[in-house]
Design an enzyme around this catalytic site. Structure first.
Site, short mmCIF file in Angstrom:
data_model
loop_
_atom_site.label_atom_id
_atom_site.label_comp_id
_atom_site.label_asym_id
_atom_site.label_seq_id
_atom_site.Cartn_x
_atom_site.Cartn_y
_atom_site.Cartn_z
N ASP A 179 36.76 54.99 22.70
CA ASP A 179 37.27 55.95 21.71
C ASP A 179 36.24 56.07 20.58
O ASP A 179 35.93 55.09 19.92
CB ASP A 179 38.62 55.44 21.19
CG ASP A 179 39.27 56.44 20.23
OD1 ASP A 179 38.62 57.42 19.83
OD2 ASP A 179 40.44 56.20 19.87
N ASP A 191 37.47 62.76 22.69
CA ASP A 191 36.63 61.62 22.31
C ASP A 191 37.13 60.30 22.88
O ASP A 191 36.75 59.24 22.41
CB ASP A 191 36.56 61.52 20.78
CG ASP A 191 37.74 60.78 20.18
OD1 ASP A 191 38.87 60.93 20.70
OD2 ASP A 191 37.53 60.05 19.20
N GLU A 192 37.96 60.38 23.91
CA GLU A 192 38.67 59.18 24.32
C GLU A 192 38.89 59.17 25.83
O GLU A 192 39.30 60.19 26.40
CB GLU A 192 40.04 59.24 23.63
CG GLU A 192 40.81 58.00 23.56
CD GLU A 192 42.20 58.29 22.99
OE1 GLU A 192 43.14 57.63 23.42
OE2 GLU A 192 42.35 59.21 22.16
P1 TTP Z 1 41.14 60.24 17.20
O1 TTP Z 1 40.34 59.47 18.21
O2 TTP Z 1 42.60 60.00 17.14
O3 TTP Z 1 40.58 59.95 15.75
P2 TTP Z 1 39.09 59.76 15.25
O4 TTP Z 1 38.12 59.70 16.39
O5 TTP Z 1 38.78 60.78 14.22
O6 TTP Z 1 39.15 58.37 14.51
P3 TTP Z 1 39.28 56.91 15.14
O7 TTP Z 1 39.34 57.06 16.65
O8 TTP Z 1 38.06 56.15 14.70
O9 TTP Z 1 40.53 56.34 14.57
O10 TTP Z 1 40.92 61.79 17.43
C1 TTP Z 1 39.67 62.33 17.83
C2 TTP Z 1 39.43 63.67 17.16
O11 TTP Z 1 40.47 64.57 17.49
C3 TTP Z 1 39.39 63.58 15.66
O12 TTP Z 1 38.10 63.28 15.17
C4 TTP Z 1 39.87 64.94 15.24
C5 TTP Z 1 40.78 65.40 16.36
N1 TTP Z 1 42.19 65.28 15.96
C6 TTP Z 1 42.82 66.38 15.38
O13 TTP Z 1 42.22 67.44 15.26
N2 TTP Z 1 44.13 66.25 14.98
C7 TTP Z 1 44.83 65.08 15.10
O14 TTP Z 1 46.01 65.01 14.71
C8 TTP Z 1 44.17 63.95 15.70
C9 TTP Z 1 44.89 62.63 15.85
C10 TTP Z 1 42.86 64.09 16.10
MG MG Z 2 38.47 58.52 18.07
#
Ligand code: TTP
Ligand code: MG
Length: 396
Positions: free
Chosen positions: A9, A104-105
């Site tokens: 992730d 991203d995951e």
């Molecule tokens: P995440 O992996 O949930 O968050 P992140 O990568 O920003 O942070 P981390 O993993 O370090 O906690 O989501 C990936 C991307 O998806 C995030 O950068 C932006 C997008 N996203 C949204 O647009 N809306 C949302 O509600 C979420 C959870 C994510």
């Molecule tokens: Mg993330």
């Protein structure tokens, strides 16, 4: 044989890309999505901004209050998508068993890759190095015998973490974690557990299966196993996306029908480009409108035949819009495409729909968009000042 599963992730994904590309933003609280005037919703926040309590899905108005010195940026989906493709390419170079959960995951089943690349921890380390070298970004990875534990693991040492949860340490690691760390618990389940005084996974694991079944029906026995770190679900590379969508929040409430239609046209091109790149067709078109009072309305239309054509999506959305009153103003507009299915061998409806005239044109334009980005070519109607203030794809 015990499986070796990774959950990877990216850290603060959109915000980290912005900080990478604009060095002056490094070390500063960066908030992607939402405007400094407090319109829209936060997509994500850099770790500097999270210290102020800003997080994904928070209304921008709250984020501005918590972090008045935050740098608010509109999302640039095209750049984020390009990075997403790079990291998934890296993942797939270690195993074909990659299940993407979002841009991203992903879960990776590397059980069979270990002969070639070294044990699971070595593979995770190599992926982390390769992601950093190729994208200048950091990724957190959990290594475990199943998906549940790998997913919990990737979150334990974020950002830039590598967490291994071997079978013999499962109980000790889970015991004091909040029950909410178990992915997929709905609000109702969390509230029920909370009202019974159950806060940790350890407390949850101490409950008899019978009790959980009484509370939650079939899900009770699943929860019983999850609380013990047991999870047999395979990594499924064929997992299909359920929907794709695009939406924008206006800087000022919009009452101009032309402007609303222009946005719909832009979304139609963007979304059907994604469909065509992924060789998918969509059968249902949903229009989403939010008014200044935050009331959200959606209207859907299911087509007779699934499509990947921008014109058909646009005309459907346009018809749905014409059925809704917009006199009070529109704060947010978006299109969702669902009931997605694979486009079977070469039957590209966009080409039929656009008829012979632009038969090859659609394919040629897609080629150019794929190389230079979606903004490279737009219908004349869209080439005007006033690009979207805050576009982001809604969650899938
Ligand atoms: P995440 O992996 O949930 O968050 P992140 O990568 O920003 O942070 P981390 O993993 O370090 O906690 O989501 C990936 C991307 O998806 C995030 O950068 C932006 C997008 N996203 C949204 O647009 N809306 C949302 O509600 C979420 C959870 C994510
Ligand atoms: Mg993330």
């Amino acid at each position: 044989m015990e499986r070796a599963i990774l959950h990877a992730d990216m850290d603060a994904f959109y915000a980290a890309i912005e900080q990478r590309d604009r060095p002056e933003l490094r070390g500063r609280p960066v908030i992607v999505g939402g405007t400094p005037e407090g319109r829209g919703v936060v997509s994500t926040a850099s770790y500097e901004a999270r210290r102020f309590g800003v997080h994904s899905a928070m209304p921008a108005v709250t984020a501005v209050r918590l972090c008045p010195d935050g740098v608010f940026l509109p999302p640039d989906m095209r750049r984020y998508r390009a990075v997403s493709q790079q990291i998934f390419e890296i993942f797939r170079s270690y195993t074909p068993l990659v299940e993407g959960l979002s841009s991203d995951e992903a879960f990776l089943d590397v059980t069979g890759s270990q002969r070639l690349f070294g044990d699971a921890v070595t593979i995770a380390g190599r992926i982390r190095v390769e992601v950093r070298e190729k994208t200048q970004l950091t990724v957190s990875i959990g290594v475990a015998p199943n998906k549940l534990l790998a997913k919990i693991g990737s979150d334990l040492d974020k950002p830039d973490g590598l967490t291994v949860i071997p079978t013999e340490r499962v109980a000790a690691i889970l015991r004091d974690l909040p029950a909410s760390r178990i992915p997929g618990l709905g609000r109702r389940v969390q509230e029920r557990l909370g009202s019974a005084g159950i806060r940790t996974i350890g407390q949850l694991a101490a409950l008899p299966c019978r009790t959980l079944e009484e509370w939650f029906g079939d899900f009770g026995s699943t929860l019983y196993r999850l609380s013990r770190g047991q999870d047999e679900r395979p990594v499924d590379p064929g997992r299909e996306r359920k929907s794709i969508s695009a939406e924008t929040t206006f800087a000022r409430d919009e009452r101009d029908l032309d402007e609303l239609e222009r946005r719909l046209l832009s979304f139609s091109h963007e979304l059907t480009f994604s469909l065509r790149s992924e060789k998918l067709l969509a059968k249902t078109v949903t229009l989403k409108l939010r008014d200044p009072q935050f009331r959200t309305r959606t209207r859907s239309h299911t087509l007779d035949q699934a499509t990947d054509g921008a014109r058909e999506v646009f005309e459907t959305a346009q018809r749905l819009l014409s059925g809704l009153a917009i006199r009070g103003g529109v704060r947010l507009i978006g299109i969702g495409l669902s009931q997605l299915r694979p486009a079977e061998g070469g039957r590209q409806l966009s080409l039929l729909e656009d008829r012979t005239k632009d038969r090859d044109a659609t394919a040629a334009l897609d080629g150019i968009r794929a190389r230079f980005g979606k903004g490279a070519i737009l219908p004349a109607r869209l080439v005007e000042p006033g690009a979207a203030e805050s576009e982001r794809p809604a969650t899938e």
